[in-house]
Scaffold this motif. Structure first.
Motif: not given
Length: 395
Positions: A355-365
């Motif tokens: 779920e965390v990996r799917a967050l938009d902010e995390v996807q950019r990192l």
């Protein structure tokens, strides 16, 4: 503990139908996974110059050990278990006699060199396919009525009473003290066995470990050369543009948003509560990390570049083998750490990570870190393998 993790996974499966195998077949399946010739060669090698192993073997050739064996043979708990094993065609007396003859006929050398009981146990562990054995044990518990019966009889109150009585003997207490002096974590082993068999705490006279999860974590921290790492970081603060960029990112709103979103998830709140209950001051640790990040003042503008030089310098002063050895030791011997491992390797934790990996902010990192030379996907592969989550989805 790996056994508990595997067993918990199996509880979510539909039980397979019983198989027409005997207990003899079950035991042979286990023996077929083990190279007994290699183990025999290792033991005979250590009996020549490993002082601890020679001492243990000498003791097992003596009268005190013979007296303990005789005591167990006459104990009602053993007699009941032995009679059942014989009814299942297990040649108990033949096995006992073979072990006795092996011990008595063992040729002992003279202690020399720097090998001890723990070097022997490490070498022995390398020869035993633990994962395969545990997987087979779980399979047998699901499919074999005889093996299920064996497990229930081993964990019965009759056997529990036998073990408690043996542990209460003065000579056994002395043996435990001597093995502990040699560096064997006898107490940790006992707590693991008692926990697995649902016997509660070890009996009076065998003290329960007073170490906590916080103590376990401190041992990991003690493996880190923190002063050297800080010196490397301080240098890169002032001279490394890529490192400065990471610090600035951690001080920015994108990272704050990720932390706030992550911290608000119910599963994360549950994990924090679990850690607090285990004696870890989670809030204090998080506040300290936050203050370190906010107080950092990078001294070099980012004009592209890689974090690889910083990471290479840090990796060069870390001992991965020591870390992995300690991790293995804690998973096998620390009940608190076993509970922690089960918690963070659970399917609920896996779902949380996805779920965390799917967050938009995390996807950019991740891609930004990959561009800076961070082996993000390699790190994820290691974590997913460690926790038994399969292969992670690639970025």
């Amino acid at each position: 503990m790996k056994f508990i993790v595997i067993l918990a996974t199996c509880l979510g499966l539909s039980f397979a139908g019983p198989q027409p195998f005997s207990l003899v077949d079950d035991i042979n399946d286990f023996l077929n996974l083990i190279d007994l010739d290699q183990i025999d060669a290792l033991l005979k090698d250590n009996l020549q110059d490993n002082g601890d192993i020679i001492e243990i073997a000498t003791y097992m050739k003596g009268d005190e050990w013979a007296g303990l064996v005789a005591y167990v043979k006459e104990h009602p708990g053993w007699i009941k278990l032995k009679d059942w094993l014989i009814s299942k065609d297990i040649a108990v007396d033949d096995i006992i006699n073979e072990v006795h003859d092996y011990i008595q006929n063992a040729e002992l050398g003279t202690a020399s060199g720097d090998r001890d009981v723990n070097t022997f146990l490490t070498d022995l562990e390398a020869l035993i396919p633990v994962d395969d054995l545990l997987t087979l044990a779980v399979t047998k518990l699901v499919t074999s009525p005889d093996f299920q019966d064996l497990f229930n009889r081993v964990k019965s109150e009759d056997t529990h009473g036998l073990v408690d009585d043996v542990l209460s003997l003065d000579e056994v207490k002395a043996d435990i003290a001597r093995l502990t002096e040699m560096g064997v974590d006898v107490q940790g082993i006992l707590e693991t066995v008692y926990g697995l068999l649902e016997w509660g705490a070890p009996p009076k006279g065998v003290k329960k470990s007073d170490r906590s999860l916080a103590d376990d974590f401190q041992e990991f921290v003690d493996l880190l050369p923190l002063d050297d790492i800080k010196a490397i970081a301080d240098e890169h603060f002032q001279t490394d543009g890529a490192f400065s960029a990471v610090v600035l990112y951690l001080q920015g709103t994108d990272w704050t948003e990720i932390v706030d979103t992550f911290g608000a998830l119910p599963a994360v709140q549950d994990l924090i509560q679990f850690l607090n209950n285990a004696g870890l001051p989670v809030d204090d640790i998080l506040d300290w990390i936050d203050n370190v990040i906010k107080g950092a003042v990078p001294g070099y503008p980012y004009e592209g570049g890689s974090l690889r030089s910083f990471l290479d310098e840090v990796e060069a002063i870390l001992s991965l083998s020591d870390f992995l050895y300690l991790l293995s030791d804690k998973i096998l011997n620390s009940p608190d750490f076993q509970n922690f491992y089960v918690e963070i390797s659970s399917e609920e934790a896996h779902t949380l990570v996805e779920e965390v990996r799917a967050l938009d902010e995390v996807q950019r990192l991740p891609q930004r870190l990959i561009d800076m030379g961070v082996k993000v996907e390699d790190a994820l592969d290691i974590v997913y393998e460690l926790f038994g989550w399969g292969e992670p989805e690639k970025f």
